[in-house]
Design an enzyme around this catalytic site. Structure first.
Site, short mmCIF file in Angstrom:
data_model
loop_
_atom_site.label_atom_id
_atom_site.label_comp_id
_atom_site.label_asym_id
_atom_site.label_seq_id
_atom_site.Cartn_x
_atom_site.Cartn_y
_atom_site.Cartn_z
CD GLN A 72 51.15 -1.11 -41.65
OE1 GLN A 72 50.68 -1.66 -40.65
NE2 GLN A 72 52.45 -1.14 -41.95
CE1 TYR B 142 49.32 -10.09 -38.92
CE2 TYR B 142 50.82 -8.42 -39.74
CZ TYR B 142 50.27 -9.12 -38.68
OH TYR B 142 50.66 -8.86 -37.40
#
Length: 767
Positions: free
Chosen positions: A493, A574
């Site tokens: 990820q 994010y």
């Protein structure tokens, strides 16, 4: 006490009975606006637990009620020309009119005064003469509505239209009949409550209702239309209404979910539907009312308990039970409101989805009710999962799943979980043991924590990275072990922290800035994560080019490090999520404003990553399906569009998470609380999804998968404390064909024997 009960339904009658049983000196009058024998319901459904409560509270009336119950075990689901029958459900029901007669007779016997055809005005000063006024006047309570602010009334009017009818056709099973018409889907809920009478509720979306013209039909014409639509189920029997006084479309209703912050004010106490409602599709309204009545009578008659304390206990205990049922009812309601999400399912899966819609019935619960039927579902699932190569009878969570040329051995995944333990972005021995243990533990797919594409893209100094050769070598050590010592696949990820960067390690404070050594942060706009976090620099086009190239470089390093799959983290506030959510994106250029514009840069990054990643290997994207901010943030409707946009750029799986995208979020937690978002993205967008969020039991995983709510199931916290969660689940379900390291086979076999023995002993004790 001198008590007035407003409304002569089951709630008011049973409260009066319960009070008189505890103290015959109570003076109780029931005021009912209708004449004797007039009621507007049909059948009432009970659970075994409710019957036990009635028997414990008043054996004489309970015995009469129980003797007249209609019993049935099966549920028939009619869908697309097939009838799917599941047994073992154990329903009991009785006619509402007959129930009222039994309770009226019992109330009179105990000395309760019944006053019919009595209109009750909440403003009438006579109510001051009573010690208590019990507002048991139902969903349309005038006494509640007269003091809405005092009670803190919250009403949610649901979307679908329904009409409550009856028929002389005696249905042998609880019947759901779904019909697709030129105007849309319309369906019936039907169940017998007397030898020659059944409830027959017709439901559809408001759009379908209007297309049929029900909004302009008189009641007789509407009933005739429903008779034609459901003729094959009625066998010549007529549909009947006991609300013939209503003109035109007034007999059609929208369900009103009612909650009240306070159940009493002054001398008025709310009871049953006046205080709370639960959708008819889970059949619990009368159950809640009767159990409210028992509890209220108990606390009001307990010696030494003040009225204030009694009412506090009444609401505290009953509101918890109501909340549980209202949550289940919400799930059930939404299933019917979004029916077309599931109409592409095969009939067997459609029926399974229907039966498990409220989350009160789970996979293993269905096994207890009807093992043969559930095993048929499992065989169907395995046949679909293996393109017809296998139709074994086994839990869905152990079926394989293919993404491009990568096949995972089962549907269990280890969620990405930040460990905050790297040094200069390099994973170390802790990470090696962490990922190795979980690969050996039987999960099909292991996700790394969010691995950052640059030093300034880290959340904290302890975050792993993928921007240099040392990191590649350390990750390759891990992937080599996973591939040589287990059958798991491992996914990298990748992400960039954006405005949430330069913070302390997770256990030192959530999103708390570093005390020293902060690095500058950037995001879509100059919106800080919170008042204590840095104000990020709005990204320029050169910044965007640089970050895109960092993601591409990290992908190429992921190839070198031997990963099977890559995921782009575009959730949780994010960097890339800061473009997607309007709560953080305040840009006025082509990257701000509409959802299409806000997606432009994240899609650009993903497309560049996809070009750099081998075409035979899969990629996924993690999204936040809601900002938990209502219409001001990302909504579940937009989540479908977001998933579709990434899929068009080559995403093979949408990892459907939620929230964490702004500090003021107001999430609604609970079991599997984020799974509905996965369900929506999967079945409206026709995309492969992974469900996350408070999934912690094998039963959860199997229910989600068999119901078609996700294709993979991710568990985070359970894997933190139990790396062998999947092997333990296999032992618990007595499934032996799981990938287990040969060194651990004896332990798995012993665990399976012990758990089976424990289950057998528990079953023997229940008997």
């Amino acid at each position: 006490m001198k008590i007035a009960c407003i409304g002569g339904g089951p709630a008011g009658l049973y409260f009066a009975i319960s009070m008189k049983l505890r103290d015959p000196l109570h003076e109780i009058e029931i005021f009912e606006r209708n004449p004797p024998g007039v009621t507007f319901g049909w059948g009432v459904v009970f659970s075994d637990q409710t019957v036990e409560n009635l028997q414990a509270n008043d054996p004489p009336s309970a015995a009469i009620i129980a003797a007249e119950f209609a019993h049935w075990d099966d549920i028939d689901v009619h869908f697309r020309g097939e009838t799917i029958t599941s047994g073992g459900h154990g329903f009991i029901g009785i006619g509402r009119k007959r129930l009222l007669e039994i309770l009226q007779d019992r109330a009179r016997e105990l000395g309760v005064v019944l006053r019919f055809e009595s209109e009750c005005d909440p403003a009438d000063p006579k109510w001051r003469d009573y010690d208590l006024v019990i507002a048991s006047d139902g969903i349309n309570s005038r006494f509640r509505d007269a003091q809405q602010e005092a009670f803190g009334v919250d009403v949610d009017v649901r979307a679908n239209k329904f009409v409550w009818l009856g028929t002389s056709k005696a249905f042998d099973a609880f019947t759901f009949a779904f019909e697709q018409t030129e105007h849309g889907w319309i369906w019936a809920h039907a169940y017998r409550f007397e030898p020659d009478c059944s409830t027959f509720i017709v439901e559809c979306s408001e759009e379908t209702w209007r297309r049929f013209g029900f909004d302009t039909m008189e009641q007789a014409e509407a009933i005739a239309t429903c008779e034609q639509l459901f003729a094959k189920y009625l066998d010549g029997h007529k549909l009947l209404s006991n609300a013939t006084h209503l003109r035109g479309s007034a007999a059609w209703l929208n369900f009103r979910r009612i909650k009240c912050e306070r159940w009493s004010t002054g001398n008025v106490i709310l009871l049953g539907d006046a205080a709370h409602t639960a959708h008819f599709s889970i059949g619990s309204g009368t159950k809640l009312a009767l159990e409210d009545a028992i509890k209220l009578a108990e606390v009001l008659n307990r010696a030494g308990l003040s009225l204030e304390a009694a009412l506090d206990e009444y609401q505290a205990e009953r509101s918890l039970e109501v909340l549980k049922l209202q949550n289940s009812a919400r799930n059930s309601t939404e299933w019917f409101e979004t029916l077309e999400r599931y109409t592409h399912f095969e009939p067997l899966q459609f029926a399974y989805s229907l039966l498990t819609r409220s989350q009160r019935i789970s996979h293993e619960n269905l096994r207890l009710r009807d093992r043969e039927w559930l095993e048929g579902v499992e065989r169907w699932f395995w046949k679909r999962a293996t393109d017809g190569k296998s139709n074994k009878t086994a839990p869905p969570m152990f079926a394989p799943f293919r993404l491009r040329e990568m096949e995972v051995m089962n549907r269990v995944t280890v969620s990405p979980m930040a460990m905050y333990s790297a040094v200069e972005g390099v994973p170390n021995d802790f990470h090696f043991v962490h990922y190795a243990e979980r690969a050996l533990g039987g999960a099909g797919l292991i996700f790394t924590e969010m691995t950052c594409v640059s030093p300034e893209g880290r959340i904290s100094p302890g975050c792993t990275g993928m921007w240099n050769a040392d990191q590649v070598a350390a990750w390759k050590r891990i992937t080599d072990f996973v591939h040589t010592q287990s059958k798991a696949k491992i996914c990298l990820q990748l992400g960039h922290s954006g405005a949430k960067g330069s913070t302390r390690l997770g256990w030192e404070g959530n999103d708390v800035p570093l005390e020293a050594g902060n690095w500058p942060v950037m995001a879509a706009s100059d919106v800080p994560w919170s008042p204590v976090n840095q104000v990020p620099r709005p990204m320029t086009r050169p910044d965007m080019d640089a970050v895109r190239d960092q993601f591409v470089a990290a992908v190429r390093m992921g190839v070198e490090a031997g990963f099977d799959m890559v995921e782009l983290h575009a959730a949780h506030g994010y960097l890339l999520a800061s473009f997607i959510t309007p709560l953080q994106n305040r840009r006025t250029d082509e990257y701000g404003g509409s959802l299409e514009n806000r997606l432009r840069y994240p899609l650009e990054v993903f497309a560049a990553m996809r070009d750099a990643w081998p075409s035979d290997k899969p990629m996924s994207v993690r999204i936040s399906a809601t900002d938990w901010a209502g219409e001001d943030g990302i909504t579940p409707d937009e989540a479908v569009l977001i998933g579709e946009a990434f899929a068009q750029q080559g995403a093979d799986l949408i990892d459907v998470s939620a929230g964490q995208s702004w500090a003021g979020q107001q999430p609604v937690y609970g079991r599997m609380f984020q799974t509905p978002f996965s369900d929506r993205v999967r079945n409206e967008g026709k995309l492969a999804t992974m469900a996350v969020g408070n999934i912690y039991e094998p039963d959860h995983a199997n229910s989600i998968l068999a119901a078609g709510r996700a294709d993979l199931v991710a568990l985070a916290r359970p894997h933190l404390v139990d790396p062998m969660w999947t092997l333990r689940a296999a032992a618990q379900l007595d499934y032996r064909d799981v990938a287990c390291p040969p060194q651990y086979l004896n332990g798995l076999a012993q665990l399976a024997r012990n758990l089976k023995r424990e289950a057998e002993m528990a079953a023997a004790l229940r008997v």
